[in-house]
Design a protein around this motif. Structure first.
Motif, PDB file in Angstrom:
ATOM      1  N   GLU A  75       0.899  -1.262   0.052  1.00 32.17           N
ATOM      2  CA  GLU A  75       0.108   0.102  -0.124  1.00 32.17           C
ATOM      3  C   GLU A  75       1.196   1.198   0.295  1.00 32.17           C
ATOM      4  O   GLU A  75       1.961   1.300   0.956  1.00 32.17           O
ATOM      5  CB  GLU A  75      -0.940  -0.130   1.180  1.00 32.17           C
ATOM      6  N   ARG A  76       0.481   2.220  -0.965  1.00 29.79           N
ATOM      7  CA  ARG A  76       1.359   3.530  -0.791  1.00 29.79           C
ATOM      8  C   ARG A  76       0.462   4.801  -0.505  1.00 29.79           C
ATOM      9  O   ARG A  76       0.108   5.089   0.741  1.00 29.79           O
ATOM     10  CB  ARG A  76       1.867   3.785  -2.016  1.00 29.79           C
ATOM     11  N   LEU A  77      -0.378   5.520  -1.355  1.00 24.78           N
ATOM     12  CA  LEU A  77      -1.015   6.657  -1.119  1.00 24.78           C
ATOM     13  C   LEU A  77      -2.400   6.166  -0.424  1.00 24.78           C
ATOM     14  O   LEU A  77      -2.966   5.274  -0.850  1.00 24.78           O
ATOM     15  CB  LEU A  77      -1.340   7.354  -2.376  1.00 24.78           C
ATOM     16  N   ARG A  78      -2.858   6.956   0.521  1.00 27.15           N
ATOM     17  CA  ARG A  78      -4.021   6.485   1.189  1.00 27.15           C
ATOM     18  C   ARG A  78      -5.058   7.977   1.273  1.00 27.15           C
ATOM     19  O   ARG A  78      -5.179   8.317   2.279  1.00 27.15           O
ATOM     20  CB  ARG A  78      -3.759   5.922   2.611  1.00 27.15           C
ATOM     21  N   PRO A  79      -5.533   8.507   0.376  1.00 26.03           N
ATOM     22  CA  PRO A  79      -6.228   9.396   0.468  1.00 26.03           C
ATOM     23  C   PRO A  79      -7.627   8.911   0.992  1.00 26.03           C
ATOM     24  O   PRO A  79      -8.087   7.730   1.128  1.00 26.03           O
ATOM     25  CB  PRO A  79      -6.751   9.853  -1.165  1.00 26.03           C
ATOM     26  N   THR A  80      -8.402   9.875   1.418  1.00 25.98           N
ATOM     27  CA  THR A  80      -9.726   9.489   2.147  1.00 25.98           C
ATOM     28  C   THR A  80     -10.598   8.486   1.424  1.00 25.98           C
ATOM     29  O   THR A  80     -10.972   8.659   0.313  1.00 25.98           O
ATOM     30  CB  THR A  80     -10.364  10.641   2.711  1.00 25.98           C
ATOM     31  N   GLY A  81     -10.821   7.378   2.012  1.00 23.91           N
ATOM     32  CA  GLY A  81     -11.495   6.306   1.398  1.00 23.91           C
ATOM     33  C   GLY A  81     -11.052   5.466   0.504  1.00 23.91           C
ATOM     34  O   GLY A  81     -11.849   4.690  -0.291  1.00 23.91           O
ATOM     35  N   ALA A  82      -9.843   5.507   0.193  1.00 23.14           N
ATOM     36  CA  ALA A  82      -9.159   4.652  -0.898  1.00 23.14           C
ATOM     37  C   ALA A  82      -7.689   4.183  -0.446  1.00 23.14           C
ATOM     38  O   ALA A  82      -6.993   4.999   0.206  1.00 23.14           O
ATOM     39  CB  ALA A  82      -9.048   5.472  -2.353  1.00 23.14           C
ATOM     40  N   THR A  83      -7.275   3.440  -1.082  1.00 21.52           N
ATOM     41  CA  THR A  83      -5.455   3.067  -0.865  1.00 21.52           C
ATOM     42  C   THR A  83      -5.089   2.529  -2.054  1.00 21.52           C
ATOM     43  O   THR A  83      -5.621   1.774  -2.662  1.00 21.52           O
ATOM     44  CB  THR A  83      -5.688   1.883   0.158  1.00 21.52           C
ATOM     45  N   GLU A  84      -3.841   2.941  -2.674  1.00 20.46           N
ATOM     46  CA  GLU A  84      -3.215   2.836  -3.617  1.00 20.46           C
ATOM     47  C   GLU A  84      -2.344   1.360  -3.365  1.00 20.46           C
ATOM     48  O   GLU A  84      -1.636   1.407  -2.565  1.00 20.46           O
ATOM     49  CB  GLU A  84      -2.167   3.907  -3.877  1.00 20.46           C
ATOM     50  N   ILE A  85      -2.472   0.418  -4.335  1.00 16.17           N
ATOM     51  CA  ILE A  85      -1.659  -0.712  -4.579  1.00 16.17           C
ATOM     52  C   ILE A  85      -0.393  -0.228  -5.130  1.00 16.17           C
ATOM     53  O   ILE A  85      -0.486   0.075  -6.284  1.00 16.17           O
ATOM     54  CB  ILE A  85      -2.479  -1.829  -5.108  1.00 16.17           C
ATOM     55  N   SER A  86       0.744  -0.657  -4.783  1.00 14.26           N
ATOM     56  CA  SER A  86       1.984  -0.404  -5.365  1.00 14.26           C
ATOM     57  C   SER A  86       2.958  -1.237  -5.116  1.00 14.26           C
ATOM     58  O   SER A  86       2.926  -2.209  -4.360  1.00 14.26           O
ATOM     59  CB  SER A  86       2.495   1.272  -4.995  1.00 14.26           C
ATOM     60  N   ALA A  87       4.345  -1.127  -5.754  1.00 14.14           N
ATOM     61  CA  ALA A  87       5.420  -2.055  -5.531  1.00 14.14           C
ATOM     62  C   ALA A  87       5.139  -3.553  -5.997  1.00 14.14           C
ATOM     63  O   ALA A  87       5.618  -4.467  -5.143  1.00 14.14           O
ATOM     64  CB  ALA A  87       5.761  -1.686  -4.226  1.00 14.14           C
ATOM     65  N   VAL A  88       4.195  -3.541  -6.736  1.00  6.56           N
ATOM     66  CA  VAL A  88       3.919  -5.107  -7.414  1.00  6.56           C
ATOM     67  C   VAL A  88       5.172  -5.534  -8.384  1.00  6.56           C
ATOM     68  O   VAL A  88       5.400  -4.873  -9.234  1.00  6.56           O
ATOM     69  CB  VAL A  88       2.611  -4.806  -8.233  1.00  6.56           C
ATOM     70  N   CYS A  89       5.786  -6.506  -7.536  1.00  4.34           N
ATOM     71  CA  CYS A  89       7.155  -6.741  -8.315  1.00  4.34           C
ATOM     72  C   CYS A  89       7.409  -8.423  -8.175  1.00  4.34           C
ATOM     73  O   CYS A  89       6.939  -9.026  -7.183  1.00  4.34           O
ATOM     74  CB  CYS A  89       8.269  -5.978  -7.957  1.00  4.34           C
ATOM     75  N   THR A  90       7.807  -8.944  -9.088  1.00  8.92           N
ATOM     76  CA  THR A  90       8.103 -10.447  -8.930  1.00  8.92           C
ATOM     77  C   THR A  90       9.532 -10.643  -9.677  1.00  8.92           C
ATOM     78  O   THR A  90      10.121 -10.105 -10.628  1.00  8.92           O
ATOM     79  CB  THR A  90       7.034 -11.423  -9.734  1.00  8.92           C
ATOM     80  N   ASP A  91      10.303 -11.454  -8.714  1.00 14.83           N
ATOM     81  CA  ASP A  91      11.882 -11.796  -9.407  1.00 14.83           C
ATOM     82  C   ASP A  91      11.725 -12.339 -10.698  1.00 14.83           C
ATOM     83  O   ASP A  91      10.635 -13.255 -11.052  1.00 14.83           O
ATOM     84  CB  ASP A  91      12.337 -12.582  -8.311  1.00 14.83           C
ATOM     85  N   PRO A  92      12.589 -12.025 -11.584  1.00 11.50           N
ATOM     86  CA  PRO A  92      12.545 -12.693 -13.338  1.00 11.50           C
ATOM     87  C   PRO A  92      12.608 -14.101 -12.993  1.00 11.50           C
ATOM     88  O   PRO A  92      11.949 -14.750 -13.801  1.00 11.50           O
ATOM     89  CB  PRO A  92      13.789 -12.077 -13.712  1.00 11.50           C
ATOM     90  N   ALA A  93      13.130 -14.699 -12.037  1.00  8.34           N
ATOM     91  CA  ALA A  93      13.291 -16.362 -11.991  1.00  8.34           C
ATOM     92  C   ALA A  93      11.814 -16.908 -11.657  1.00  8.34           C
ATOM     93  O   ALA A  93      11.662 -18.066 -11.665  1.00  8.34           O
ATOM     94  CB  ALA A  93      14.241 -16.500 -11.176  1.00  8.34           C
TER      95      ALA A  93
END
Length: 227
Positions: free
Chosen positions: A149-167
């Protein structure tokens, strides 16, 4: 006309949920550099808000302003504009906990930063984990996937930093973690949303397939304060 929180999510986050992390108390604020490069303004059309931001950053500083909608006042210079999109969850998004996911905290920062260096999901610093709940999957004791979770304006939350190792790609780990993070957001009665670079058509297509829809285009920009 009242502005929707997602129209100015950085400011809304800095002024509410993340006010304890904000640098500055006026109409222009920013996150500490080791938390996030983002800066927010209460009203981008208000020169006084830009002055407040410049007072926080100092002269000749570069700040990242997502969703830039106006030309900054004289003396400020847009140095690196790049287009993006904002997506919000619909009822089609299926969410569920991930049975193998673990919560990541400050003790896990070295591992997290190592994964970030291998995958480059976007800005992530030594204290970004303070912004919200981050989930990761380990295999053989090594962190191979993450979302949070990153930004959290009122009533919402941003999903972020979605990542997977190449392998470890191609096995649905990112999808499962997005669903798990969104599950926690919905349990708080909030709306999951996210941002993506406009050129990252593969990621946008994945999010739309999962049940997100484009809400609007956004222009991210690095702005240099007057020197």
């Amino acid at each position: 006309m009242t502005q929707h929180p997602l129209d100015n999510p950085v400011w809304e986050s800095l002024a509410t949920t993340h006010a304890h992390l904000a640098e500055g108390s006026g109409r222009g604020r920013r996150f500490p550099a080791d938390v996030s490069p983002f800066s927010g303004l209460a009203d981008q059309a208000d020169p006084a808000a830009w002055d407040d931001l410049a007072a926080v950053t100092g002269p000749g500083a570069e700040v990242l302003v997502p969703a830039l909608t106006v030309e900054p006042p004289a003396g400020f210079a847009v140095t690196r504009p790049f287009p993006g999109v904002q997506l919000v969850a619909t009822d089609a998004l299926r969410t569920e906990p991930h049975p193998d996911a673990v919560e990541l905290g400050e003790d896990d920062v070295p591992e997290v930063l190592d994964l970030v260096a291998r995958t480059r999901p976007g800005p992530f610093g030594p204290r970004t984990v303070l912004l919200g709940r981050y989930l990761g999957v380990r295999e053989g004791g090594r962190l191979v996937a993450m979302a949070g979770e990153r930004l959290r304006p009122t009533g919402a939350t941003e999903i972020s930093a979605v990542c997977t190792d190449p392998a470890a790609r191609g096995r649905g780990l990112a999808t499962a973690l997005v669903r798990a993070v969104a599950h926690g957001v919905r349990e708080r009665g909030e709306l999951p949303f996210l941002h993506a670079a406009a050129q990252n058509v593969r990621a946008i297509a994945l999010y739309e397939h999962l049940g997100f829809r484009r809400r609007r285009d956004v222009d991210f920009a690095t702005v240099r304060t007057p020197s």
